[in-house]
Design an enzyme around this catalytic site. Structure first.
Site, PDB file in Angstrom:
ATOM      1  N   ASN A  86       0.832  -1.199   0.000  1.00 27.91           N
ATOM      2  CA  ASN A  86       0.000   0.000   0.000  1.00 27.91           C
ATOM      3  C   ASN A  86       0.880   1.267   0.000  1.00 27.91           C
ATOM      4  OD1 ASN A  86      -1.578   2.224   0.913  1.00 27.91           O
ATOM      5  ND2 ASN A  86      -3.060   0.845   1.851  1.00 27.91           N
ATOM      6  N   HIS A 116       0.062   4.413  -0.027  1.00 26.26           N
ATOM      7  CA  HIS A 116      -0.367   5.440   0.938  1.00 26.26           C
ATOM      8  C   HIS A 116       0.313   5.204   2.284  1.00 26.26           C
ATOM      9  CE1 HIS A 116      -3.622   7.227  -1.425  1.00 26.26           C
ATOM     10  NE2 HIS A 116      -3.927   6.007  -1.801  1.00 26.26           N
ATOM     11  N   LYS A 117       0.303   3.928   2.711  1.00 24.88           N
ATOM     12  CA  LYS A 117       0.892   3.609   4.017  1.00 24.88           C
ATOM     13  C   LYS A 117       2.400   3.873   4.011  1.00 24.88           C
ATOM     14  CE  LYS A 117      -2.055  -0.178   5.653  1.00 24.88           C
ATOM     15  NZ  LYS A 117      -1.948  -1.535   6.197  1.00 24.88           N
ATOM     16  N   ASP A 153      -1.318  -3.813  11.055  1.00 24.61           N
ATOM     17  CA  ASP A 153      -2.669  -4.241  10.715  1.00 24.61           C
ATOM     18  C   ASP A 153      -3.613  -3.284  11.424  1.00 24.61           C
ATOM     19  OD1 ASP A 153      -4.109  -6.108   9.114  1.00 24.61           O
ATOM     20  OD2 ASP A 153      -5.021  -6.835  10.954  1.00 24.61           O
ATOM     21  N   GLY A 200      -9.090   3.843   2.001  1.00 25.57           N
ATOM     22  CA  GLY A 200      -9.922   3.032   2.906  1.00 25.57           C
ATOM     23  C   GLY A 200     -11.163   3.775   3.363  1.00 25.57           C
ATOM     24  N   TYR A 201     -11.383   3.757   4.657  1.00 24.13           N
ATOM     25  CA  TYR A 201     -12.588   4.346   5.246  1.00 24.13           C
ATOM     26  C   TYR A 201     -12.419   5.843   5.556  1.00 24.13           C
ATOM     27  CZ  TYR A 201     -13.797  -0.602   5.964  1.00 24.13           C
ATOM     28  OH  TYR A 201     -14.069  -1.941   5.782  1.00 24.13           O
ATOM     29  N   LYS A 254      -3.345  14.491   8.965  1.00 26.53           N
ATOM     30  CA  LYS A 254      -3.716  13.112   9.325  1.00 26.53           C
ATOM     31  C   LYS A 254      -2.592  12.467  10.139  1.00 26.53           C
ATOM     32  CE  LYS A 254      -5.053   8.548   7.614  1.00 26.53           C
ATOM     33  NZ  LYS A 254      -5.161   7.591   6.517  1.00 26.53           N
TER      34      LYS A 254
HETATM   35  P1  IMP Z   1      -4.679  -3.213   6.778  1.00 23.12           P
HETATM   36  O1  IMP Z   1      -4.920  -4.677   6.884  1.00 23.12           O
HETATM   37  O2  IMP Z   1      -3.795  -2.684   7.829  1.00 23.12           O
HETATM   38  O3  IMP Z   1      -4.266  -2.817   5.401  1.00 23.12           O
HETATM   39  O4  IMP Z   1      -6.040  -2.461   7.050  1.00 23.12           O
HETATM   40  C1  IMP Z   1      -7.274  -3.078   6.775  1.00 23.12           C
HETATM   41  C2  IMP Z   1      -8.197  -2.116   6.095  1.00 23.12           C
HETATM   42  O5  IMP Z   1      -8.488  -1.049   7.002  1.00 23.12           O
HETATM   43  C3  IMP Z   1      -7.669  -1.451   4.843  1.00 23.12           C
HETATM   44  O6  IMP Z   1      -7.936  -2.224   3.704  1.00 23.12           O
HETATM   45  C4  IMP Z   1      -8.452  -0.154   4.804  1.00 23.12           C
HETATM   46  O7  IMP Z   1      -9.708  -0.371   4.245  1.00 23.12           O
HETATM   47  C5  IMP Z   1      -8.621   0.145   6.275  1.00 23.12           C
HETATM   48  N1  IMP Z   1      -7.626   1.106   6.743  1.00 23.12           N
HETATM   49  C6  IMP Z   1      -6.378   0.860   7.235  1.00 23.12           C
HETATM   50  N2  IMP Z   1      -5.764   2.004   7.553  1.00 23.12           N
HETATM   51  C7  IMP Z   1      -6.636   2.993   7.242  1.00 23.12           C
HETATM   52  C8  IMP Z   1      -6.563   4.425   7.328  1.00 23.12           C
HETATM   53  O8  IMP Z   1      -5.581   5.044   7.749  1.00 23.12           O
HETATM   54  N3  IMP Z   1      -7.668   5.077   6.919  1.00 23.12           N
HETATM   55  C9  IMP Z   1      -8.777   4.462   6.447  1.00 23.12           C
HETATM   56  N4  IMP Z   1      -8.881   3.151   6.319  1.00 23.12           N
HETATM   57  C10 IMP Z   1      -7.809   2.421   6.728  1.00 23.12           C
END
Ligand code: IMP
Length: 193
Positions: free
Chosen positions: A9, A11-12, A68, A149-150, A171
């Site tokens: 990702n 963005h991350k 996560d 994401g959200y 942010k």
């Molecule tokens: P991940 O497994 O850490 O990638 O996060 C699971 C899901 O949570 C992602 O696919 C996004 O939909 C959501 N998510 C994670 N981080 C964020 C954030 O900073 N903002 C909004 N949604 C996020």
């Protein structure tokens, strides 16, 4: 110092690089030639973060970290939580997930929600973990186009803006991942790594 962030990702990776600052080089999975999707089959954030960091450590034998994140919504008994990525089903888009949450939240008066992040760091073969969270609410109508994401439906308490209406610096000054990242950076600096 070079650290591998076990994610595809962008963005991350950009968020992490901005928080880590000039002394650190944060590389993503694509940067090290890893194009696989790492399985996330645990039933907790810590379990999934460990699974991802462990995969990279076993395969590439390098210092690495993974995160996560889950969005916990009170009115939905803390769903989507650990299932946030694929809440609307396998191969769903961010928009599919937002649509599902918005439909489940229709008519709900309790809009309280919380983003939680767990980071797992493998450093010289040892494992460490760091947590961050931010409380806020699910708004009635999506707002903003930044982030991912959200972000368009989450507004932190005491903020007039959703995450998707904020610039990256704003942010990163408050987000769940920034809090967990900052704890990891403090740990690395305190131990002069
Ligand atoms: P991940 O497994 O850490 O990638 O996060 C699971 C899901 O949570 C992602 O696919 C996004 O939909 C959501 N998510 C994670 N981080 C964020 C954030 O900073 N903002 C909004 N949604 C996020």
């Amino acid at each position: 110092m070079e650290l591998i962030f076990a994610t595809h990702n962008r963005h991350k990776i950009e968020e992490a690089a901005a928080i880590a600052g000039a002394g650190f080089s944060i590389l993503g999975l694509t940067d090290i030639g890893c194009f696989e999707e790492i399985p996330e089959t645990a039933d907790s954030l810590l379990g999934n973060a460990t699974q991802k960091a462990d995969f990279v450590f076993q395969k590439y034998h390098c210092d690495c970290f993974s995160d996560d994140t889950g969005l916990e919504i009170e009115a939905l008994q803390n769903r989507p939580g650990v299932y946030s990525a694929r809440y609307a089903g396998e191969h769903c888009s961010f928009q599919d997930n937002i649509d599902k949450v918005m439909s489940e939240m229709r008519g709900q008066t309790n809009r309280n929600a919380c983003f939680k992040t767990v980071i797992v760091l493998f450093l010289c073969g040892k494992k460490y973990s760091f947590e961050g969270e931010i409380k806020g609410e699910i708004i009635e109508i999506e707002k903003g186009t930044s982030g991912f994401g959200y972000d368009p439906i989450f507004r932190p308490h005491h903020s007039p803006l959703t995450f998707a209406e904020m610039d990256e610096v704003t942010k990163n000054s408050m987000s769940h991942r920034a809090i967990a990242m900052q704890k990891m950076m403090d740990f690395l600096c305190k131990n002069q790594i």
